[in-house]
Motif scaffolding. Sequence first.
Motif, PDB file in Angstrom:
ATOM      1  N   GLU A   7     -10.682   4.480  -7.502  1.00  0.00           N
ATOM      2  CA  GLU A   7      -9.757   3.382  -7.245  1.00  0.00           C
ATOM      3  C   GLU A   7     -10.449   2.057  -7.520  1.00  0.00           C
ATOM      4  O   GLU A   7     -11.586   1.831  -7.104  1.00  0.00           O
ATOM      5  CB  GLU A   7      -9.257   3.424  -5.804  1.00  0.00           C
ATOM      6  N   THR A   9     -10.669  -2.178  -7.332  1.00  0.00           N
ATOM      7  CA  THR A   9     -10.220  -3.294  -6.504  1.00  0.00           C
ATOM      8  C   THR A   9      -9.142  -4.041  -7.283  1.00  0.00           C
ATOM      9  O   THR A   9      -8.985  -3.855  -8.500  1.00  0.00           O
ATOM     10  CB  THR A   9     -11.375  -4.269  -6.206  1.00  0.00           C
ATOM     11  N   TYR A  10      -8.434  -4.913  -6.597  1.00  0.00           N
ATOM     12  CA  TYR A  10      -7.416  -5.717  -7.264  1.00  0.00           C
ATOM     13  C   TYR A  10      -8.039  -6.531  -8.398  1.00  0.00           C
ATOM     14  O   TYR A  10      -7.523  -6.579  -9.511  1.00  0.00           O
ATOM     15  CB  TYR A  10      -6.725  -6.647  -6.258  1.00  0.00           C
ATOM     16  N   GLU A  11      -9.170  -7.144  -8.102  1.00  0.00           N
ATOM     17  CA  GLU A  11      -9.826  -7.999  -9.083  1.00  0.00           C
ATOM     18  C   GLU A  11     -10.283  -7.219 -10.310  1.00  0.00           C
ATOM     19  O   GLU A  11     -10.148  -7.687 -11.443  1.00  0.00           O
ATOM     20  CB  GLU A  11     -11.014  -8.736  -8.443  1.00  0.00           C
ATOM     21  N   GLN A  12     -10.818  -6.023 -10.098  1.00  0.00           N
ATOM     22  CA  GLN A  12     -11.253  -5.189 -11.222  1.00  0.00           C
ATOM     23  C   GLN A  12     -10.061  -4.781 -12.085  1.00  0.00           C
ATOM     24  O   GLN A  12     -10.131  -4.841 -13.315  1.00  0.00           O
ATOM     25  CB  GLN A  12     -11.972  -3.938 -10.712  1.00  0.00           C
ATOM     26  N   TRP A  51      -1.888  -3.111  -4.661  1.00  0.00           N
ATOM     27  CA  TRP A  51      -2.713  -4.010  -3.843  1.00  0.00           C
ATOM     28  C   TRP A  51      -1.892  -5.186  -3.313  1.00  0.00           C
ATOM     29  O   TRP A  51      -2.023  -5.570  -2.145  1.00  0.00           O
ATOM     30  CB  TRP A  51      -3.898  -4.533  -4.655  1.00  0.00           C
TER      31      TRP A  51
END
Length: 71
Positions: A7, A9-12, A51
């Motif tokens: 999973e 992150t939102y930023e990734q 997210w």
Amino acid sequence: MSADRPELTYEQAREELVEVVRKLEAGGTSLEESLALWERGEELATTCQHWLDGARERLTKAQTTHEEKPK
């Protein structure tokens, strides 16, 4: 989320999505590569939306909890 991918992150996910869009807009890829990029972009957009939905839910819950406390 795919079982073979961890999973993000939102930023990734957002960063990778921006890169996918850049590649698609630049052109010069084969139809097969373009389709693979499009599919990956769809996966990344879904991850970002997941997210954002979770963040919205947490904010709503925090606001509701805050409003319920006596002053």
